[in-house]
Structures are given as structure tokens and as C-alpha cells.
Enzyme design. Structure first.
Site, PDB file in Angstrom:
ATOM      1  N   ASP A 137       0.845  -1.188   0.000  1.00  0.00           N
ATOM      2  CA  ASP A 137       0.000   0.000   0.000  1.00  0.00           C
ATOM      3  C   ASP A 137       0.884   1.242   0.000  1.00  0.00           C
ATOM      4  OD1 ASP A 137       0.876  -0.680   2.529  1.00  0.00           O
ATOM      5  OD2 ASP A 137      -1.102  -0.738   3.437  1.00  0.00           O
TER       6      ASP A 137
ATOM      7  N   GLU B 282      -5.580   3.496   4.095  1.00  0.00           N
ATOM      8  CA  GLU B 282      -5.987   4.182   5.320  1.00  0.00           C
ATOM      9  C   GLU B 282      -7.449   4.617   5.299  1.00  0.00           C
ATOM     10  OE1 GLU B 282      -4.310   4.097   7.877  1.00  0.00           O
ATOM     11  OE2 GLU B 282      -2.209   3.876   7.294  1.00  0.00           O
TER      12      GLU B 282
END
Length: 418
Positions: free
Chosen positions: A80, A150
Site C-alpha cells: 500500500d 488508510e
């Protein structure tokens, strides 16, 4: 597989300077969720430099590189890319001073406070090493760089944008997360590893009044306080002792001035569970409590509920985890440990679930080994070792990058080694 891993990793020392420089650059230039434009451009360029076929813009800023190397299995490695709205307080000479605008339009500081810069650096390093040693493995390597972890919707965004039809279907999906454990250690864990998570926004309704005339109000500050107190009994008195659950009230918003009683209050909660039935039980209990306290306070209307930022359970395949753990033990020896289940959450599993394939996701230590050992001896790990999402979170460069890169290579070769 050992000989294949040794062959691929034999040149790892030659990329150390490049990799550390890349990491420092990413750390100093973090980007918020769905805004990872610079990072995605760097990733795509690096992949092209090493002969990967590159797909850009999947789910917004997602990047996927595909390296075909003859007949064999297909392995997908995932990292990520996004950072957090945190003001960095590490004191590093490459610390972030970046500012940005979040989804609500607010100006915020930005920091790689969760280690996604480590994830990107390790996967690019592994991709480079695998591309340079194609004689040592066979099959297809897919390197996926995901946005907006997130926010909890980055993986879903890639899937909804046609990920499964745009890249080869993997036989297994592999990933890792840097954590506040001793650097150089690795933690494969079968079964539930990262918890489910949900955020809940509750709007409680009252009746406003002047602060000098509380008898004319239905005070939402008092109502919100009673709800918060009552919520503490869910885990303590409703969840079976053998089950795990967390209920956290992270935000209470009510009023604008000391002498004004507002007409509403907003609570924002976060829950963590490993079991879906426990999750449903907690959500129902939260709603029951908020409705009951509203009724007890004489609220003019029922509370409003919004569930958002939901994360799935990371439930590692027993077989895939055993295969990776065996490869790790063979290559890393005593550095392989088990951190146990983690109460953090990830949207990683959305990707393998979309393909309908097994997966495993492990932890990588990022804390200076001496500092971690000393904190363990003092019994002060939680106080002295900054964890993910702390403004002081700063993984040591080495052996974190070396171990994280080697872990991805070793895990991929558990399927791709001839």
C-alpha cells in the site's frame, strides 16, 4: 527453494544504497489516500525499468506490474502507498514537512506514520531482484501497489475498476506490514491475523438553550456522556470472556461556546472484532444503548447511525501460511517468530477474495533491535516503542528494508522456484 532464494538474493547488497535513498525520498514526500500521484509515478517508472508490463490508474492511483517468466504459478505481491494526516515528530533528517488537503477540504500535515513507505520500498526492491534473476524461477510475478488503505476503500476501488480482468489471476496473494517489533524478525500467523474494524458515527439529538437556562434544554452533552459510559459495558458485560472485542469512542463533538447548550452531539466510535457474530452483537448493542439513552433523556427524535471505514477480517490461509512459514524458517532461521493476532486492520484481503484465491499476510519488525530488547527487559515496550500511527513512528532502515525485501522474495519463491 533455498538455492533459488540464495541466487535471487545474492545481489541484494548491491541495491541497498538505491533502496535506502528511495525509502528516504518516499518518506519525505508522503501523499494522502487517493492522492498518491507522485508515488504511483515513481512506482510505475521503477517497474518499467525492470521489464514489467505496467498498468496504471487502477482504482485511481493504483499501479500493477506484471512480469511473465515462462510456465509456472502466478504470485501476486501487494504493497500500500498512502500516508496519514499526522505532523511528524521523529526528528529524522528526512522527516516529512509536507502539507496537504484532506477529503473534507481541511489543510493537514502528512506523514508516513504507518510504514507504507517501507512496504513500497521493499516490494520495488523484491521486484528488481526477481527481474534480475529470472533464470532462478519460473511463472508470473504480479507486483500490486494499492492506494487508500488508510481509508479502507483502496482495495475495493481497484477491484471495482476491473482489477481481476486486467491482470493474470494469481494462485496466491502475499503481503506484509511493518510493525513495532524487533527489526529483522518476521511473523507468519495462520488464521485470523488482523481484526475486522468498523467506524460508527452517531448523531444524538437534544434541544438547544442558553447556558443559564438548562431547564429549557435537552442537553446533548449530558446525553452523549451517558452513552459513552454505558458503551463501556458492552465488552465487559455482553461479549463472552473467550472472545475478543474493542469499543473505542474516539471523538465527541458538541457545542460551540461555553454558554450555549447545543441541539445535537456527535460521537465517533471504532470497533474491532475477529468474529462476525461478535461484530453484529456489538453493532446492535451500540444502537440499542444510543436509542435507550436518547429515550431516557427525552430526545425529540431518534439518533442517527452511520457505519463507515469498514475493514474485512484478514484470515490467513492455513496452507499458504504454512508454506511461507516453512520457507521463512529455512531461510531466516531464528528470526521467525509469532507476534500473535494483531488488533490493527487492513483491506488487503479484499484483493485475494475478489480473485477467489488463498492468501497470507505477515508482520515485519521495524524497531531497532537493541532498543526493543531493552524495552522488553524493562517491561516498557508499550510506553517506549512508538507504534504505527504515532507521530514518532520511524522504522530503522536496516535491517528492516533488507528483511522485508528478502521476505517477499522468499515467500514468492515458495511457489515460483523451479
Amino acid at each position: 527453494m533455498t538455492s533459488a532464494a540464495d541466487a535471487v538474493l545474492s545481489s541484494q547488497s548491491t541495491i541497498q544504497e538505491w533502496q535506502e535513498s528511495l525509502y528516504k525520498d518516499l518518506h519525505a514526500h508522503p501523499e494522502l489516500s487517493h492522492q498518491e500521484f507522485r508515488t504511483a509515478k515513481i512506482v510505475a517508472g521503477q517497474l518499467r525499468n525492470h521489464s514489467f508490463a505496467v498498468h496504471e490508474g487502477i482504482g485511481g492511483t493504483g499501479v500493477v506490474g506484471v512480469l511473465e517468466n515462462g510456465d509456472g504459478p502466478t504470485v501476486l505481491l501487494r504493497a500500500d502507498m498512502d500516508a496519514l494526516p499526522i505532523a511528524e515528530a521523529t526528528g529524522l533528517d528526512y522527516a516529512s514537512t509536507a502539507m496537504g488537503t484532506d477529503a473534507s477540504g481541511r489543510g493537514v500535515p502528512i506523514m508516513h506514520g504507518c510504514g507504507h513507505d517501507v512496504h513500497v520500498s521493499c516490494l520495488l526492491g523484491a521486484a528488481r531482484l526477481m527481474a534480475a534473476a529470472r533464470e532462478s524461477w519460473a511463472g508470473t510475478l504480479v507486483a500490486l501497489f494499492q492506494p487508500a488503505e488508510e481509508m479502507g476503500d483502496g482495495a475495493r476501488g481497484m477491484v471495482d475498476d476491473g482489477l481481476t480482468s486486467r491482470v493474470p489471476r494469481p494462485d496466491v496473494v502475499l503481503g506484509q506490514h511493518v510493525l513495532a517489533h524487533s527489526a529483522g524478525t518476521l511473523s507468519p500467523h495462520p488464521g485470523a491475523f488482523l481484526s475486522m474494524a468498523d467506524s460508527i458515527r452517531i448523531t444524538l439529538h437534544g434541544r438547544g438553550s442558553h447556558g443559564s437556562m438548562p431547564h429549557l434544554s435537552i442537553d446533548p452533552a449530558v446525553l452523549a456522556s451517558m452513552v459513552v459510559v454505558r458503551l463501556q459495558g458492552i465488552v465487559a458485560r455482553e461479549v463472552p470472556p473467550g472472545e475478543f472485542a474493542v469499543v473505542t469512542v474516539g471523538r465527541i463533538a458538541v457545542g460551540a461556546k461555553s454558554n450555549i447548550i447545543d441541539d445535537h452531539a456527535v460521537l465517533e466510535l471504532n470497533i474491532r472484532t475477529y468474529d462476525r457474530s461478535v461484530r453484529e452483537q456489538i453493532l446492535a448493542a451500540i444502537e440499542r444503548i444510543a436509542r435507550a439513552e436518547s429515550a431516557a433523556s427525552g430526545s425529540p427524535k431518534e439518533p442517527d447511525f452511520e457505519v463507515y471505514d469498514s475493514y474485512p477480517l484478514t484470515n490467513n490461509s492455513e496452507e499458504a501460511t504454512a508454506r511461507v512459514a516453512e520457507a521463512f524458517h529455512e531461510h531466516f532461521g531464528g528470526l521467525v517468530t509469532d507476534y500473535g493476532r494483531q488488533t490493527a486492520s487492513e483491506d488487503f484481503s479484499t484483493i485475494p477474495d475478489a480473485f477467489g484465491v488463498p492468501y497470507t499476510y505477515w508482520g515485519v519488525g521495524g524497531t531497532d533491535p537493541d532498543a526493543y530488547r531493552q524495552a522488553e527487559e524493562r517491561g516498557t515496550v508499550s510506553a517506549d516503542i512508538p507504534a504505527n500511527h504515532s507521530p514518532r513512528f520511524a522504522p530503522v532502515l536496516e535491517p528492516t528494508l533488507e528483511a522485508g525485501t528478502a521476505a517477499l522474495v522468499v515467500a514468492a519463491l515458495a511457489w515460483l522456484a523451479p
